[in-house]
Design a protein around this motif. Structure first.
Motif, PDB file in Angstrom:
ATOM      1  N   ASP A 105       0.871  -1.171   0.000  1.00  0.00           N
ATOM      2  CA  ASP A 105       0.000   0.000   0.000  1.00  0.00           C
ATOM      3  C   ASP A 105       0.911   1.225   0.000  1.00  0.00           C
ATOM      4  O   ASP A 105       1.977   1.215   0.623  1.00  0.00           O
ATOM      5  N   MET A 106       0.506   2.301  -0.669  1.00  0.00           N
ATOM      6  CA  MET A 106       1.391   3.467  -0.767  1.00  0.00           C
ATOM      7  C   MET A 106       1.543   4.194   0.565  1.00  0.00           C
ATOM      8  O   MET A 106       2.540   4.894   0.768  1.00  0.00           O
ATOM      9  N   ASP A 107       0.573   4.103   1.463  1.00  0.00           N
ATOM     10  CA  ASP A 107       0.778   4.580   2.832  1.00  0.00           C
ATOM     11  C   ASP A 107       1.273   6.022   2.875  1.00  0.00           C
ATOM     12  O   ASP A 107       2.097   6.372   3.713  1.00  0.00           O
ATOM     13  N   THR A 108       0.819   6.866   1.976  1.00  0.00           N
ATOM     14  CA  THR A 108       1.119   8.302   1.819  1.00  0.00           C
ATOM     15  C   THR A 108       2.467   8.582   1.166  1.00  0.00           C
ATOM     16  O   THR A 108       2.772   9.747   0.870  1.00  0.00           O
ATOM     17  N   PHE A 109       3.299   7.588   0.947  1.00  0.00           N
ATOM     18  CA  PHE A 109       4.554   7.821   0.242  1.00  0.00           C
ATOM     19  C   PHE A 109       4.233   8.343  -1.158  1.00  0.00           C
ATOM     20  O   PHE A 109       3.312   7.880  -1.822  1.00  0.00           O
ATOM     21  N   HIS A 110       4.992   9.354  -1.574  1.00  0.00           N
ATOM     22  CA  HIS A 110       4.782   9.977  -2.896  1.00  0.00           C
ATOM     23  C   HIS A 110       3.411  10.650  -3.029  1.00  0.00           C
ATOM     24  O   HIS A 110       2.935  10.856  -4.142  1.00  0.00           O
ATOM     25  N   ARG A 111       2.814  11.009  -1.903  1.00  0.00           N
ATOM     26  CA  ARG A 111       1.465  11.603  -1.906  1.00  0.00           C
ATOM     27  C   ARG A 111       0.480  10.702  -2.651  1.00  0.00           C
ATOM     28  O   ARG A 111      -0.408  11.168  -3.371  1.00  0.00           O
ATOM     29  N   LEU A 112       0.654   9.401  -2.451  1.00  0.00           N
ATOM     30  CA  LEU A 112      -0.227   8.415  -3.063  1.00  0.00           C
ATOM     31  C   LEU A 112      -0.878   7.567  -1.973  1.00  0.00           C
ATOM     32  O   LEU A 112      -0.333   7.413  -0.871  1.00  0.00           O
ATOM     33  N   VAL A 113      -2.028   6.995  -2.306  1.00  0.00           N
ATOM     34  CA  VAL A 113      -2.744   6.123  -1.379  1.00  0.00           C
ATOM     35  C   VAL A 113      -3.150   4.848  -2.099  1.00  0.00           C
ATOM     36  O   VAL A 113      -3.141   4.768  -3.329  1.00  0.00           O
ATOM     37  N   PHE A 114      -3.511   3.853  -1.294  1.00  0.00           N
ATOM     38  CA  PHE A 114      -4.006   2.580  -1.816  1.00  0.00           C
ATOM     39  C   PHE A 114      -2.979   1.934  -2.766  1.00  0.00           C
ATOM     40  O   PHE A 114      -1.795   1.886  -2.466  1.00  0.00           O
ATOM     41  N   LYS A 115      -3.469   1.441  -3.902  1.00  0.00           N
ATOM     42  CA  LYS A 115      -2.601   0.858  -4.930  1.00  0.00           C
ATOM     43  C   LYS A 115      -3.105   1.312  -6.293  1.00  0.00           C
ATOM     44  O   LYS A 115      -4.294   1.607  -6.466  1.00  0.00           O
ATOM     45  N   GLY A 116      -2.211   1.385  -7.259  1.00  0.00           N
ATOM     46  CA  GLY A 116      -2.606   1.887  -8.564  1.00  0.00           C
ATOM     47  C   GLY A 116      -1.510   1.707  -9.595  1.00  0.00           C
ATOM     48  O   GLY A 116      -0.612   0.873  -9.415  1.00  0.00           O
ATOM     49  N   PRO A 117      -1.535   2.498 -10.658  1.00  0.00           N
ATOM     50  CA  PRO A 117      -0.591   2.321 -11.774  1.00  0.00           C
ATOM     51  C   PRO A 117       0.786   2.913 -11.490  1.00  0.00           C
ATOM     52  O   PRO A 117       1.216   3.883 -12.115  1.00  0.00           O
ATOM     53  N   PHE A 118       1.470   2.313 -10.528  1.00  0.00           N
ATOM     54  CA  PHE A 118       2.829   2.712 -10.192  1.00  0.00           C
ATOM     55  C   PHE A 118       3.542   1.515  -9.561  1.00  0.00           C
ATOM     56  O   PHE A 118       2.898   0.597  -9.063  1.00  0.00           O
ATOM     57  N   MET A 119       4.865   1.549  -9.597  1.00  0.00           N
ATOM     58  CA  MET A 119       5.653   0.367  -9.203  1.00  0.00           C
ATOM     59  C   MET A 119       6.654   0.692  -8.098  1.00  0.00           C
ATOM     60  O   MET A 119       7.742   0.129  -8.034  1.00  0.00           O
ATOM     61  N   TYR A 120       6.309   1.614  -7.228  1.00  0.00           N
ATOM     62  CA  TYR A 120       7.195   1.975  -6.126  1.00  0.00           C
ATOM     63  C   TYR A 120       7.402   0.794  -5.169  1.00  0.00           C
ATOM     64  O   TYR A 120       6.626  -0.166  -5.161  1.00  0.00           O
TER      65      TYR A 120
END
Length: 469
Positions: free
Chosen positions: A287-302
């Motif tokens: 889960d993105m957990d606020t890293f990169h100002r992102l939440v949940f999961k989506g089209p990114f591979m961090y």
């Protein structure tokens, strides 16, 4: 037998079939030499690798921490894709999503029913009594669903634990070994977070460096679209307390999963099964957990999408407590089958049993491949390679990313357009293209679709349905 990258790709089946069974004999086995190890498989949903107190004290996970202390912890563990259904298809079959034909969540574009046999069928053939309770999310195909003597393929989590404890009590005295898979929903319930309404405690919450430094202009535009037009829209424009609330709400959901781990492990010990049971603790994706100002999961591979918790406890093991081996969840099937003393089926994974049992001859994986297809009807294919301290992400239509994982572990600066790093980018792209070709990955034939902003509410609603399934 050591495996190089090329050996793994060209002759996986021959190598894993030749690997030897670990000679680990516990006191319980010595008393009953006919019985193989039992297997207890614990799996959360949407837990990134740092979401454990033993890795980051921000999280309160005493039961997982205690289990890790008794296990071999794979510090570099990855899912094949940061989506529930395709990742679970990989962990249960040993194949990447393009081979399981579940490139997206069940019922979404590119998502179908799992048709391949799972580890449940393989373990039944090896003489195990098998059970799976909790989240399934892999459809209703007869072949894909086979392999379980007992099953309840839905939540909620308290029911999953109740059924798991009951199964242990009924099987404690059996001569026949068991394999119990408990597939939990939390912390996937992060989707129920509502800024300003959810009960949270933010006094001790810090936001990550990448939250403050995120530059959406430097990364593929689908990141911004996901936040402004899709599932992230509920928090865009929120203040720091809203974002901190997200982190605490996520922490709470991780703690709920940890409580279930504690209850199941306590029952295992109470029944005298601790010394004769292999225990796995893992998750399907992050889960993105606020890293990169992102939440949940989506089209990114961090990293917070792809890296997952992974530990294996084998009674009496002399293996290391921590390993930097590049585990991918396609390794689950061959590793557990070898630890069970059973035939290892042909698949794209490789057995890491020799690492757990302390053998000097261990497998090698010098790079990790990640795949992404899309969310519901929004298709945005991505391929990722993580190699020699670098990560390269390639989108079908949205550009590239290149990160120096050693110098920039939070992946803040995208170096894909920096001419100083053109050589390393070419090397990673070449290696990625080779893997795509050698593994018949259809990536270059996939078509990107435009985001329908009207679908955002439907997607969020579907995610909540998946959480309660």
């Amino acid at each position: 037998m050591k495996q190089t990258r090329r050996t793994f790709i060209q002759s996986t089946s021959a190598v894993v079939g030749a690997l030897t069974v670990p000679k680990l004999i516990s006191e319980a086995q010595a008393a009953n030499p006919r019985k193989k190890y039992n297997i207890l498989y614990l799996c959360s949903d949407q837990q990134h690798w740092q979401a454990q107190g033993s890795v980051d004290p921000f999280f309160d996970t005493p039961h997982q921490d205690a289990l890790s202390a008794e296990s071999t912890v794979f510090e570099n563990a990855f899912c094949t894709t940061p989506q529930c259904s395709p990742s679970r298809s990989s962990m249960l079959t040993g194949f990447y999503p393009h081979r399981t034909e579940m490139m997206n969540n069940h019922g979404a574009s590119g998502g179908t029913d799992l048709k391949l046999p799972t580890i449940g069928s393989h373990l039944q053939e090896a003489g195990y009594t098998t059970a799976l309770f909790g989240k399934w999310h892999l459809g209703h195909n007869v072949d894909g669903n086979a392999g379980w003597d007992e099953e309840r393929k839905k939540g909620p989590d308290p029911k999953t634990t109740e059924l798991g404890v009951d199964f242990l009590e009924r099987r404690a005295e059996d001569d026949k070994p068991f394999a119990l898979f408990l597939m939990y929903l939390d912390p996937h319930d992060i989707y129920y977070y509502k800024p300003g309404e959810s009960k949270v405690k933010i006094d001790d919450v810090d936001l990550p460096e990448s939250w403050a430094k995120q530059d959406f202009e430097s990364v593929p535009p689908v990141h911004r679209e996901f936040m402004e037009l899709n599932q992230g829209s509920f928090i865009v424009g929120g203040d720091e307390d809203d974002w901190k609330g997200y982190r605490d709400f996520y922490r709470q959901k991780v703690k709920l999963y940890d409580d279930h781990v504690g209850r199941v492990v306590a029952k295992l010990k109470e029944l005298g099964l601790w010394e004769n049971t292999i225990i796995v603790n893992t998750s399907d994706h992050g889960d993105m957990d606020t890293f990169h100002r992102l939440v949940f999961k989506g089209p990114f591979m961090y990293e917070h999408m792809m890296r997952i918790p992974m530990s294996i406890r084998v009674p009496g093991s002399s293996g290391p407590k921590r390993t930097d081996y590049n585990w991918v969840n396609v390794d689950t099937v061959p590793t557990l089958m070898e630890l069970a003393g059973a035939k290892v089926p042909d698949c794209q994974g490789q057995s890491a049993a020799s690492i757990v049992n302390g053998s000097k001859d261990v497998p090698e994986r010098d790079y990790v491949i990640g795949q992404y297809y899309g969310k519901q009807t929004w298709v945005s294919p991505i391929r990722s390679i993580r190699w020699e301290g670098w990560k390269y992400n390639l989108y079908t239509d949205w550009g590239e990313e290149l990160y120096d994982l050693k110098g920039d572990p939070e992946e803040i600066e995208n170096l894909a357009k920096d001419p100083k790093h053109a050589k390393v980018k070419r090397r990673l792209r070449k290696r990625l293209d080779r893997w795509i070709k050698e593994n018949d990955d259809p990536f270059y034939s996939l078509t990107t679709t435009k985001l329908d902003p009207n679908e955002a509410k439907t997607i969020l609603s579907k995610s909540k349905q998946d959480a309660s399934a």
